[in-house]
Design an enzyme around this catalytic site. Structure first.
Site, mmCIF file in Angstrom:
data_model
loop_
_atom_site.group_PDB
_atom_site.id
_atom_site.type_symbol
_atom_site.label_atom_id
_atom_site.label_comp_id
_atom_site.label_asym_id
_atom_site.label_seq_id
_atom_site.Cartn_x
_atom_site.Cartn_y
_atom_site.Cartn_z
ATOM 1 N N HIS A 153 0.837 -1.224 0.000
ATOM 2 C CA HIS A 153 0.000 0.000 0.000
ATOM 3 C C HIS A 153 0.865 1.265 0.000
ATOM 4 O O HIS A 153 0.423 2.310 0.474
ATOM 5 C CB HIS A 153 -0.958 0.050 1.203
ATOM 6 C CG HIS A 153 -1.706 -1.224 1.428
ATOM 7 N ND1 HIS A 153 -2.946 -1.478 0.888
ATOM 8 C CD2 HIS A 153 -1.365 -2.341 2.132
ATOM 9 C CE1 HIS A 153 -3.351 -2.693 1.251
ATOM 10 N NE2 HIS A 153 -2.403 -3.240 2.005
ATOM 11 N N SER A 274 14.654 21.002 -16.489
ATOM 12 C CA SER A 274 13.461 21.791 -16.791
ATOM 13 C C SER A 274 13.908 23.070 -17.478
ATOM 14 O O SER A 274 14.946 23.640 -17.141
ATOM 15 C CB SER A 274 12.729 22.111 -15.489
ATOM 16 O OG SER A 274 11.901 23.238 -15.663
ATOM 17 N N LYS A 280 15.605 21.231 -11.295
ATOM 18 C CA LYS A 280 14.952 19.957 -11.604
ATOM 19 C C LYS A 280 15.862 18.934 -12.285
ATOM 20 O O LYS A 280 16.731 19.279 -13.070
ATOM 21 C CB LYS A 280 13.733 20.194 -12.533
ATOM 22 C CG LYS A 280 12.584 20.911 -11.890
ATOM 23 C CD LYS A 280 11.978 20.179 -10.710
ATOM 24 C CE LYS A 280 11.216 18.948 -11.118
ATOM 25 N NZ LYS A 280 10.020 19.255 -11.900
ATOM 26 N N GLU A 287 9.225 7.721 -16.870
ATOM 27 C CA GLU A 287 7.864 8.180 -17.161
ATOM 28 C C GLU A 287 7.427 7.785 -18.564
ATOM 29 O O GLU A 287 6.284 7.373 -18.787
ATOM 30 C CB GLU A 287 7.774 9.698 -16.985
ATOM 31 C CG GLU A 287 7.965 10.115 -15.536
ATOM 32 C CD GLU A 287 8.194 11.606 -15.399
ATOM 33 O OE1 GLU A 287 7.228 12.317 -15.116
ATOM 34 O OE2 GLU A 287 9.342 12.060 -15.602
#
Ligand code: ARG
Length: 450
Positions: A153, A274, A280, A287
């Site tokens: 979980h 970024s 970043k 992804e």
């Protein structure tokens, strides 16, 4: 190819609508191999003389080279790879070219070509999966003793090691390989000789053709051989399942490289910055891997839905089998290559993993097990530890610093010894459990397997 029956040419719009040459050109090496095997069977059946066979073989080989080297001019008006090659062959060698299609149809031809294509690609995929397993194995080896929390979980559950966590994916990938190998076995039979749907009145030696093409045998029902694309659907499922596995691995890595977890550092080479936020460092490879999985599953759905209402045997809808097939194969090969490179180069932050695992709550189950070993039934032990956990949460005193004997007389002072990560892992010796010894042994087992 069918001008006898028709008075008018196909409209250009219909040509553009119905062509498959823009994508099925990729089948050319298989189409050539299939045609040569077919021609040899014609030769052996006395349908071609030696001279004609040699012309056909030589012509096809030259066409293959021309396509490979980008010299071949594909024509949309010739619809697909089969007709493009045959028309060019006839243009080059004359009359003998017109004999090649004897006792054959594009229907058994395309079924043969796609089986050969799947077979070749499965071999490449198996190799690529093994390469990914090998870098996972290297990381598991390096991090065999690196303690980290295992999650259910997405809540900290029990301690494991990074090696154990990564070896879970080696297992999944091995099953993916098994599915592919299984699919390969089932699809490796030759449909050639099935004709359009009902074989042919001209009987060629199907076994000899199959042997030349490296098939393990031949199909036994001409209608089934022409109609079904289950082997493509199976492969698309195997690829989708692997995509799902890699998507979950991506998700783990995405979490791990967040500041909140900080368990891993991906190389600059495999992350992006970024254009706006200078600080970043984004895990785009993970992804995109996760994102592309949607495509893989979509391709499987695409084919299943296209097939579901088709009466047997061949229907032109089946031409739509190839774009999803090619797309899934291309996609997964790229996914495997980039993930292999990225995972090979990543650095686990063992200190951060250990810090996250050092929450004594992770050993609450071990405390319950200690009570069980002293004779307390598990359900009661669970409740007793639950009480201790509640008190720890309420008082802010860590679980391992509570005065347990005050909570219940079932607790003894020795039970505190469970609050050691080393003891907790060392006790997990059963096959499949994450003791450091086990993880090291598993790494060795996998090294030998791969
Ligand atoms: N391009 C076709 C396909 O991919 C080849 C088979 C065509 N057969 C036919 N009867 N029109 O399915």
């Amino acid at each position: 190819m069918w001008k006898g029956r028709f008075a008018k040419d196909t409209s250009t719009l219909v040509q553009d609508f119905g062509e498959s040459i823009s994508y099925d050109w990729r089948l050319y090496p298989h189409d050539v191999a299939g045609s040569i095997a077919h021609a040899r069977a014609q030769l052996n059946a006395g349908l071609l003389n030696d001279e004609e066979f040699s012309q056909i073989e030589k012509g096809l080989r030259e066409i293959e080279v021309d396509i490979r080297e980008g010299r071949f001019e594909f024509r949309t008006s010739l619809e697909d790879i089969h007709m493009n090659i045959e028309a060019e062959l006839t243009k080059r060698i004359g009359a003998a070219g017109g004999k090649l299609h004897t006792a054959r149809s594009r229907n058994d031809q395309v079924a043969t070509d796609t089986r050969l294509y799947c077979r070749t690609q499965i071999d490449s995929m198996l190799e690529a999966i093994t390469a990914l397993q090998n870098v996972l194995l290297d990381q598991s080896d390096k991090n065999a003793a690196a303690v980290m929390p295992g999650y259910t979980h997405l809540q900290r559950g029990q301690p494991v090691t990074v090696g154990h966590h990564l070896l879970a994916y080696v297992e999944m990938l091995e099953r993916d390989k098994g599915r592919m190998a299984d699919c390969r076995k089932r699809l490796n039979v030759s449909p050639l000789g099935s004709g359009a749907l009902a074989g042919s009145t001209i009987n060629l030696d199907r076994e000899a053709i199959a042997k030349e093409l490296g098939f393990d045998g031949i199909t036994h029902n001409s209608m089934d051989a022409i109609a079904d694309r289950d082997y493509i659907a199976e492969l698309l499922f195997a690829i989708s399942m692997m995509g799902v596995h890699l998507s979950r691995l991506s998700e783990d890595l995405i979490l791990w490289c967040s500041s909140e977890f900080g368990f891993v550092t991906l190389s600059d080479e495999h992350t992006t910055g970024s254009s706006l936020m200078p600080q970043k460092k984004n895990p785009d490879v993970c992804e995109i891997t996760r994102g592309k999985t949607g495509r893989l599953v979509g391709n499987l759905m695409n084919l299943l839905v296209a097939m579901k209402g088709l009466p047997i045997t061949y229907n032109r809808d089946l031409q739509e089998d190839k774009p999803p097939l090619f797309d899934s194969v291309d996609t997964i090969l790229l996914v495997l290559a980039v993930n292999t490179e990225m995972i090979g180069a990543m650095e686990m932050r063992q200190d951060r993993c250990l810090a996250a695992a050092s929450d004594p709550m992770l050993l609450a189950t071990d405390l319950a097990d200690a009570l069980v070993k002293s004779g307390v039934p598990f359900r009661s032990a669970h409740e007793l530890v639950g009480k201790a956990v509640a008190e720890s949460v309420e008082s802010g005193v860590p679980l391992d610093e509570l005065d347990l004997e005050k909570i219940d007389e079932a607790y003894t002072p020795e039970m505190k010894s469970v609050f050691s990560l080393q003891t907790a892992l060392a006790a997990r010796t059963n096959t499949g459990a994450p003791s450091i010894e086990n993880v090291k042994r598993e790494v060795e087992r996998w090294r030998a397997c791969l």
